[in-house]
Design a protein around this motif. Structure first.
Motif, PDB file in Angstrom:
ATOM      1  N   VAL A 221      15.624  20.887  95.126  1.00  0.00           N
ATOM      2  CA  VAL A 221      15.757  20.760  93.670  1.00  0.00           C
ATOM      3  C   VAL A 221      15.688  19.288  93.276  1.00  0.00           C
ATOM      4  O   VAL A 221      16.343  18.444  93.898  1.00  0.00           O
ATOM      5  N   PHE A 222      14.896  19.014  92.254  1.00  0.00           N
ATOM      6  CA  PHE A 222      14.932  17.691  91.628  1.00  0.00           C
ATOM      7  C   PHE A 222      15.544  17.857  90.244  1.00  0.00           C
ATOM      8  O   PHE A 222      15.072  18.656  89.441  1.00  0.00           O
ATOM      9  N   ALA A 223      16.600  17.094  89.965  1.00  0.00           N
ATOM     10  CA  ALA A 223      17.262  17.132  88.659  1.00  0.00           C
ATOM     11  C   ALA A 223      17.041  15.798  87.957  1.00  0.00           C
ATOM     12  O   ALA A 223      17.116  14.729  88.583  1.00  0.00           O
ATOM     13  N   ALA A 224      16.789  15.862  86.649  1.00  0.00           N
ATOM     14  CA  ALA A 224      16.426  14.666  85.894  1.00  0.00           C
ATOM     15  C   ALA A 224      17.593  13.739  85.584  1.00  0.00           C
ATOM     16  O   ALA A 224      17.396  12.671  85.008  1.00  0.00           O
ATOM     17  N   ASN A 225      18.814  14.143  85.932  1.00  0.00           N
ATOM     18  CA  ASN A 225      19.921  13.179  85.939  1.00  0.00           C
ATOM     19  C   ASN A 225      20.968  13.620  86.961  1.00  0.00           C
ATOM     20  O   ASN A 225      20.912  14.732  87.491  1.00  0.00           O
ATOM     21  N   ASP A 226      21.907  12.748  87.260  1.00  0.00           N
ATOM     22  CA  ASP A 226      22.857  13.027  88.334  1.00  0.00           C
ATOM     23  C   ASP A 226      23.898  14.082  87.959  1.00  0.00           C
ATOM     24  O   ASP A 226      24.350  14.841  88.822  1.00  0.00           O
ATOM     25  N   ASP A 227      24.317  14.117  86.700  1.00  0.00           N
ATOM     26  CA  ASP A 227      25.269  15.154  86.296  1.00  0.00           C
ATOM     27  C   ASP A 227      24.690  16.536  86.563  1.00  0.00           C
ATOM     28  O   ASP A 227      25.367  17.438  87.070  1.00  0.00           O
ATOM     29  N   MET A 228      23.414  16.722  86.216  1.00  0.00           N
ATOM     30  CA  MET A 228      22.768  18.007  86.463  1.00  0.00           C
ATOM     31  C   MET A 228      22.625  18.265  87.962  1.00  0.00           C
ATOM     32  O   MET A 228      22.806  19.392  88.432  1.00  0.00           O
TER      33      MET A 228
END
Length: 319
Positions: A221-228
């Motif tokens: 998974v690649f998430a566009a920010n760290d919280d996500m």
């Protein structure tokens, strides 16, 4: 004769008062920076990333001897709340405005009006409008490309992957997803789901839970920010799955997770420097100094190899 003397004396007093007043104003302007103010309007103040930006902006204000006010809505998805905050800051007549627009198209009319009177500096997310002073930030597509490459390096060709984007219409997170998707597909990986997590940990966890119900073979998974990314990680851990998760931003919590062997990595921006440079260049613009039209704040790829060093720096600016 006495009347003429009285008139002359009164005129002399008025002239002297005017001279003194004029000199006083001149002293204030000559003192310069301590009288200046810069308004900083961020996407939110509820996440660690934006707290780093705030810390950098306030540090610049302290170092430069100017007043810096930092505001932001309760969440990145609160676009209208940000517009209202921006209008409120403009009405207070600051010397310059630093803005990280959540949805640039929505705020452009406000920024165009403001730029007619004061320098307007954009950070993190860019927007095109007449009168913009400069943009300072990461090339978000490049950050996404590097995140995609990092994720691909941990997987095999043909593996299934997921993309978790930010709030719809957020240009920064959209660009990161675009870059990551290009890198993943070029590496021969299959993107089986792309869903918005609104840059929110709880929302991203819920979204990932739903994705896993339909796609049981996801490997990354690649998430566009760290919280996500951290929200996604919770969903993955709850299922007891071995899924590589890459985030973006380089927050303290994300770096700690990398050191614990949980997150596989994060593409770090320089939010502290972004905030500092935003205020620093705002003052330059106020003083009429030359400011470059675009300033790249750069990226840093964080893995287990360099996470300890990054964590020490983040803790030093979080005090």
């Amino acid at each position: 004769m006495n009347g003429k003397l009285k008139w002359f004396g009164a005129a002399l007093v008025i002239s002297c008062m005017a001279l003194v007043t004029g000199c006083g104003d001149g002293d204030k302007k000559a003192g310069g920076s301590e009288e200046e103010s810069v308004a900083v309007v961020l996407k939110t103040l509820s996440s660690p990333y934006w707290k780093y930006v705030e810390a950098g902006a306030k540090a610049a204000g302290k170092d430069l001897g100017i007043t810096v006010s930092v505001v932001g809505p309760s969440a990145e998805s609160e676009v209208i709340q940000q517009v209202n905050m921006l209008e409120d800051q403009i009405n207070q007549s600051p010397g310059a405005i630093v803005v990280a627009p959540s949805q640039p198209d929505t705020v452009v009319p406000v920024l165009e009006t403001a730029a007619q009177n004061v320098p307007v500096i954009l950070i993190d997310s860019d927007a095109d409008f007449e009168g913009k002073t400069t943009f300072i930030g990461t090339e978000n597509k490049t950050a996404g490309l590097e995140g995609g490459k990092l994720l691909a390096s941990t997987l095999q060709k043909g593996d299934e992957v997921v993309l978790i984007s930010g709030a719809l219409g957020n240009p920064a997170t959209d660009a990161r997803i675009k870059g990551a998707k290009e890198a993943l597909e070029e590496a021969g990986l299959e993107v089986v789901a792309e869903q918005p997590g609104d840059s929110d940990k709880t929302k991203a966890m819920s979204v990932m839970e739903n994705i896993l119900q339909k796609n049981g073979d996801v490997k990354g998974v690649f998430a566009a920010n760290d919280d996500m990314a951290l929200g996604v990680l919770r969903a993955v851990e709850a299922k007891g799955l071995d899924i590589k998760v890459i985030g973006t931003d380089g927050t303290e919590e994300a770096v700690e997770s990398i050191l614990e062997g949980k997150l596989a990595g994060t593409i770090a921006q320089s939010p502290y420097n972004m905030g500092y440079q935003g205020v620093e260049n705002a003052l330059k613009a106020i003083n009429g100094d030359k400011v470059d039209k675009r300033l790249d704040s750069g990226i840093d790829i964080i893995t287990i190899k360099n996470a300890e060093e990054k964590l020490e720096f983040l803790k030093s600016i979080s005090k």
